[in-house]
Design a protein around this motif. Sequence first.
Motif, PDB file in Angstrom:
ATOM      1  N   VAL A  89     -32.992  37.981  24.435  1.00 54.95           N
ATOM      2  CA  VAL A  89     -33.254  36.545  24.374  1.00 54.95           C
ATOM      3  C   VAL A  89     -33.739  36.095  25.751  1.00 54.95           C
ATOM      4  N   SER A  90     -34.706  35.190  25.756  1.00 60.10           N
ATOM      5  CA  SER A  90     -35.257  34.684  27.012  1.00 60.10           C
ATOM      6  C   SER A  90     -34.415  33.535  27.544  1.00 60.10           C
ATOM      7  N   THR A  91     -34.450  33.358  28.859  1.00 64.09           N
ATOM      8  CA  THR A  91     -33.720  32.237  29.457  1.00 64.09           C
ATOM      9  C   THR A  91     -34.336  30.893  29.072  1.00 64.09           C
ATOM     10  N   THR A  92     -35.558  30.919  28.561  1.00 64.77           N
ATOM     11  CA  THR A  92     -36.218  29.686  28.100  1.00 64.77           C
ATOM     12  C   THR A  92     -36.339  29.697  26.574  1.00 64.77           C
ATOM     13  N   ASP A  93     -35.362  30.260  25.911  1.00 67.01           N
ATOM     14  CA  ASP A  93     -35.398  30.392  24.457  1.00 67.01           C
ATOM     15  C   ASP A  93     -35.533  29.016  23.802  1.00 67.01           C
ATOM     16  N   PRO A  94     -36.612  28.776  23.044  1.00 70.32           N
ATOM     17  CA  PRO A  94     -36.810  27.446  22.448  1.00 70.32           C
ATOM     18  C   PRO A  94     -35.753  27.100  21.410  1.00 70.32           C
ATOM     19  N   ALA A  95     -35.203  28.101  20.720  1.00 69.22           N
ATOM     20  CA  ALA A  95     -34.178  27.805  19.710  1.00 69.22           C
ATOM     21  C   ALA A  95     -32.922  27.231  20.355  1.00 69.22           C
ATOM     22  N   ALA A  96     -32.486  27.829  21.476  1.00 68.40           N
ATOM     23  CA  ALA A  96     -31.305  27.329  22.166  1.00 68.40           C
ATOM     24  C   ALA A  96     -31.544  25.927  22.700  1.00 68.40           C
ATOM     25  N   THR A 113     -29.980  28.895  34.201  1.00 71.66           N
ATOM     26  CA  THR A 113     -30.000  30.098  33.372  1.00 71.66           C
ATOM     27  C   THR A 113     -30.245  31.363  34.178  1.00 71.66           C
ATOM     28  N   ARG A 114     -30.657  31.215  35.436  1.00 79.11           N
ATOM     29  CA  ARG A 114     -30.811  32.415  36.271  1.00 79.11           C
ATOM     30  C   ARG A 114     -29.481  33.122  36.451  1.00 79.11           C
ATOM     31  N   VAL A 115     -28.404  32.355  36.492  1.00 79.49           N
ATOM     32  CA  VAL A 115     -27.077  32.957  36.646  1.00 79.49           C
ATOM     33  C   VAL A 115     -26.722  33.797  35.419  1.00 79.49           C
ATOM     34  N   LEU A 116     -27.278  33.411  34.258  1.00 80.51           N
ATOM     35  CA  LEU A 116     -26.949  34.096  33.010  1.00 80.51           C
ATOM     36  C   LEU A 116     -27.783  35.351  32.777  1.00 80.51           C
ATOM     37  N   ARG A 117     -28.853  35.527  33.530  1.00 81.36           N
ATOM     38  CA  ARG A 117     -29.867  36.512  33.165  1.00 81.36           C
ATOM     39  C   ARG A 117     -29.284  37.897  32.915  1.00 81.36           C
ATOM     40  N   SER A 118     -28.357  38.321  33.757  1.00 80.94           N
ATOM     41  CA  SER A 118     -27.814  39.675  33.617  1.00 80.94           C
ATOM     42  C   SER A 118     -26.893  39.813  32.405  1.00 80.94           C
ATOM     43  N   LEU A 169     -17.449  35.226  35.219  1.00 81.42           N
ATOM     44  CA  LEU A 169     -16.531  34.224  35.772  1.00 81.42           C
ATOM     45  C   LEU A 169     -17.279  33.109  36.482  1.00 81.42           C
ATOM     46  N   LEU A 170     -18.354  33.442  37.178  1.00 81.43           N
ATOM     47  CA  LEU A 170     -19.140  32.408  37.846  1.00 81.43           C
ATOM     48  C   LEU A 170     -19.803  31.485  36.825  1.00 81.43           C
ATOM     49  N   VAL A 171     -20.246  32.048  35.701  1.00 78.76           N
ATOM     50  CA  VAL A 171     -20.834  31.226  34.640  1.00 78.76           C
ATOM     51  C   VAL A 171     -19.798  30.239  34.103  1.00 78.76           C
ATOM     52  N   VAL A 172     -18.590  30.739  33.846  1.00 82.10           N
ATOM     53  CA  VAL A 172     -17.524  29.863  33.341  1.00 82.10           C
ATOM     54  C   VAL A 172     -17.153  28.818  34.386  1.00 82.10           C
ATOM     55  N   LEU A 173     -17.084  29.212  35.653  1.00 85.12           N
ATOM     56  CA  LEU A 173     -16.729  28.273  36.718  1.00 85.12           C
ATOM     57  C   LEU A 173     -17.760  27.157  36.822  1.00 85.12           C
ATOM     58  N   LEU A 174     -19.040  27.499  36.739  1.00 88.83           N
ATOM     59  CA  LEU A 174     -20.083  26.472  36.785  1.00 88.83           C
ATOM     60  C   LEU A 174     -19.972  25.533  35.586  1.00 88.83           C
ATOM     61  N   VAL A 199     -27.287  24.686  26.372  1.00 93.70           N
ATOM     62  CA  VAL A 199     -28.316  25.735  26.395  1.00 93.70           C
ATOM     63  C   VAL A 199     -27.701  27.069  26.797  1.00 93.70           C
ATOM     64  N   ASN A 200     -26.847  27.047  27.825  1.00 96.02           N
ATOM     65  CA  ASN A 200     -26.182  28.290  28.234  1.00 96.02           C
ATOM     66  C   ASN A 200     -25.341  28.868  27.094  1.00 96.02           C
ATOM     67  N   THR A 201     -24.616  27.987  26.399  1.00 94.72           N
ATOM     68  CA  THR A 201     -23.809  28.458  25.274  1.00 94.72           C
ATOM     69  C   THR A 201     -24.698  29.030  24.178  1.00 94.72           C
ATOM     70  N   GLY A 202     -25.806  28.367  23.911  1.00 93.81           N
ATOM     71  CA  GLY A 202     -26.728  28.865  22.898  1.00 93.81           C
ATOM     72  C   GLY A 202     -27.289  30.232  23.250  1.00 93.81           C
ATOM     73  N   LEU A 203     -27.617  30.441  24.530  1.00 96.77           N
ATOM     74  CA  LEU A 203     -28.145  31.743  24.954  1.00 96.77           C
ATOM     75  C   LEU A 203     -27.092  32.834  24.803  1.00 96.77           C
ATOM     76  N   LEU A 204     -25.842  32.528  25.178  1.00 97.70           N
ATOM     77  CA  LEU A 204     -24.772  33.519  25.012  1.00 97.70           C
ATOM     78  C   LEU A 204     -24.508  33.798  23.536  1.00 97.70           C
ATOM     79  N   LEU A 205     -24.595  32.756  22.715  1.00 98.24           N
ATOM     80  CA  LEU A 205     -24.386  32.949  21.276  1.00 98.24           C
ATOM     81  C   LEU A 205     -25.497  33.809  20.692  1.00 98.24           C
ATOM     82  N   ARG A 206     -26.732  33.575  21.102  1.00 92.07           N
ATOM     83  CA  ARG A 206     -27.847  34.413  20.642  1.00 92.07           C
ATOM     84  C   ARG A 206     -27.659  35.855  21.096  1.00 92.07           C
ATOM     85  N   THR A 207     -27.141  36.024  22.315  1.00 90.87           N
ATOM     86  CA  THR A 207     -26.885  37.375  22.823  1.00 90.87           C
ATOM     87  C   THR A 207     -25.827  38.078  21.987  1.00 90.87           C
ATOM     88  N   ALA A 208     -24.730  37.359  21.691  1.00 88.20           N
ATOM     89  CA  ALA A 208     -23.657  37.961  20.891  1.00 88.20           C
ATOM     90  C   ALA A 208     -24.157  38.348  19.509  1.00 88.20           C
TER      91      ALA A 208
END
Length: 813
Positions: free
Chosen positions: A771-778, A761-766, A280-285, A441-450
């Motif tokens: 996938v790394s928070t500095t993922d070059p693809a994202a 991306t620190r908020v997304l880490r958990s 929820l905090l990720v979405v709020l940000l 970038v945040n969306t890309g990291l979540l998409l890579r996670t999914a």
Amino acid sequence: MGALKQDVSDALRGMWRQPGFVAVVAVSLGVGLGAAGAVLSLVDAVLIRPLPYPEVEQVYGVWFKSPNFPGGLDRVRQSPATFVHLRDQNRTFAAVALADAAMATIDDGQRVRRDPSAWVTADLFRVLGVEAERGRALDEGDSAPGAEPVVVISHDYWATRFGARTDAVGSFLDVDGVRRRIVGVLPQGVRFPETQTGLWLPLTIDPTRLEGSDFVNTGYVRLRPGVDLATADADFMRMVDLLPETYPTFFPRPLLARLQLSSLFVPLKDELVGDVRQPLLVVLLGVGAVLVIVATNVAGLFIVRNASRLHDLAVRTAAGAPVSRVVRAVHTEALVYGLVGALLGLVGAWGTLGLLRRVGAGVIPRISEVGLGLRPTLAILLVALALSVAVASFTLVRLRALDLGAALRAGGKSVGPARRTVRLRRLLVAAQVSLAVVLLVNTGLLLRTARGLQAVPLGFQTGQQLGLRVFLPERDYPSFDDARRFHHETVDALLQLPGVEAASAASFLPQRDGRVFVPWQVEGDLATADLPTPRLLVAVDAGYAEALGIPVLEGRTLTRQDALTEQPVVAVSQAFAETYWPGRSALGQRIRSGSQGPWLSVVGVLGDVRQRELAEPPPPIVYAPLVESASTARWREMSFVVRAPDPERLIPVVGDLIGARDRSVPVYDVETLDHTLGAVTARLRYTLWLTLAAAVSAVFLCAVGLYGLLAQVVTEGRQEMAVRLALGATNRSVQSRVLRQALGVVGAGIGAGLLATAFSTRVLRSLLFDVSTTDPAAMGAAVTLLVVVALGAAWLPARKAAALPPALILRES
């Protein structure tokens, strides 16, 4: 008052004369404020709004922690034994209770259903600080062995199931095959431990059978008035030191010395919200970033508009209008725009909330309580008005610095420091781009996670499997043999259905239903001899591995005959075998439950299965036949799995099949395992889709802002471009110059955005997996998309600049 009405009338007439400008501003504000208001309402209801219990800040969930828990557990619940110990020995708790959410089978004589319920000790209501609205709450005697079966119901349950009848208290309800007397109705709004809980059943605690009881209950305490958390923690550790005196066999001092137990006090709201806070905090940000982009876009629009309106204001000032009159007129117009945007924002928030509730049902706790409350409404109004005041103030600053003579000579054209206006708009657009980079970038990291979670090998098949669960009432199935006979006959009946290729029963199916940990001792292993290690136990019928498609790596699967043999046997997972017998065959090895049970021989090794967590390595699992000891007293509730080419076709069939055999047995959680797997990742997908929506909105608004900026640049620079063309510059060079300006603004924004992602991306880490928070693809995808969007937004202004007629423009100048 008359002057104010005139200002409002002038503002409305101005809006009527410029419908395009009004539409862009109003829609931008409506979209931004609507999205922000909806998500803020969601966060307010789930994370901020206080629970409806008095002095709830004194209520905590209580857990045991240890750096040396067997099996790598990070924390452990309470048991009836530790509950009694905490209740009797504490000096800092006003009340101690156990509570566990469950589903209860209700038979009203017409149909059988499953309703949300909870097994609790009597002091739960003292912990929550609530009393019964009608009748009484549970008392300590209700939990004693042999006590009269009773139940307490919620206000909503009383109203919907009993029509709010006054004679409901004292009447009887058939719960799990037991006739229970309703002794009380709780006040409206009391829903605990789940938001849908409607019945509270007394958890039976036998004081003569406490040692060795399972750690499966969630403990809750209310601190005494004036007691802080540090004092409560010290008291808890004092009680831990007393455990060997109370339970010398189950908690010997060497064991406590090894475990190094400590306490974990979790505030009640965090206990209920669980792991939803981070998404929820990720979405709020993300929505906050969109709101900032909307604000900068609207500010940019007003900057350009007011640059052309300064002539009108200058005329008023030169004609002798008081400065206060001009100030009031400018602010009134801005506030009218702000109120229109706020109204649209409230409408948008109301509509968006309906969508969030529908999509988030079963995913977000307390989602049913979400509504457009006072705080989100005030926030929408305040943001809209603050933005209006800021825009009006900027206009007045520009007017104060204006040369009135130059403004009057300009005859309504843009006046003043145009270069400064363009620089300011460039800064605003660059800020928009930087926020869009963060969101993309945040969306890309979540998409890579999914995608990473989808690619995780489950160890079992889901495409042709149907799962279901049943509960056997004690009245009709008093013994384990009765229950086992029902389970076997149900499996045999399922195998007779057309198209069914395999079927079996199990205490729990993977990725659904739950799990049970049992401490195991491995023969010849000194570590487990000293402290048996908790591992997952799954009791299964014959054909379990075949129905789920779990490979048999060594030996054989379990059969029904294994439940009747004098030499008990088990099968284990590959992870269990590699943990205790690396490099050796597991066949013939022996394990036992605890340190007193009979030795069980391993007859098979099955492939690893991710029983619960997709992001964690497969756990060690022990598979046992359907015998009473292996079912850990949970044999009344059993799951079934059916494999068929078209499992969805069987959904209505299996319910009818079991209902025809015994209508008192409820069938629930009937769904394909594909659907089950989708529900496992539902929270991540909920976060992903909301973040993606924010990112798409941000990119679109950036394109609008960049287009507006370049359109202004082309308009303001017409004369300069005409001179260049007249001196021999080609159309392509002029077009390229505009595109370079666009890429310069976007490049600055991208650079700032990439730097900002290091913190965001620190908020997304958990939430991330593999996938790394500095993922070059994202990051590369985000940059590429923004560059393409920037070139698309710049194409029309660049083309317009290249098509300027230099002779005509120079004659006009």
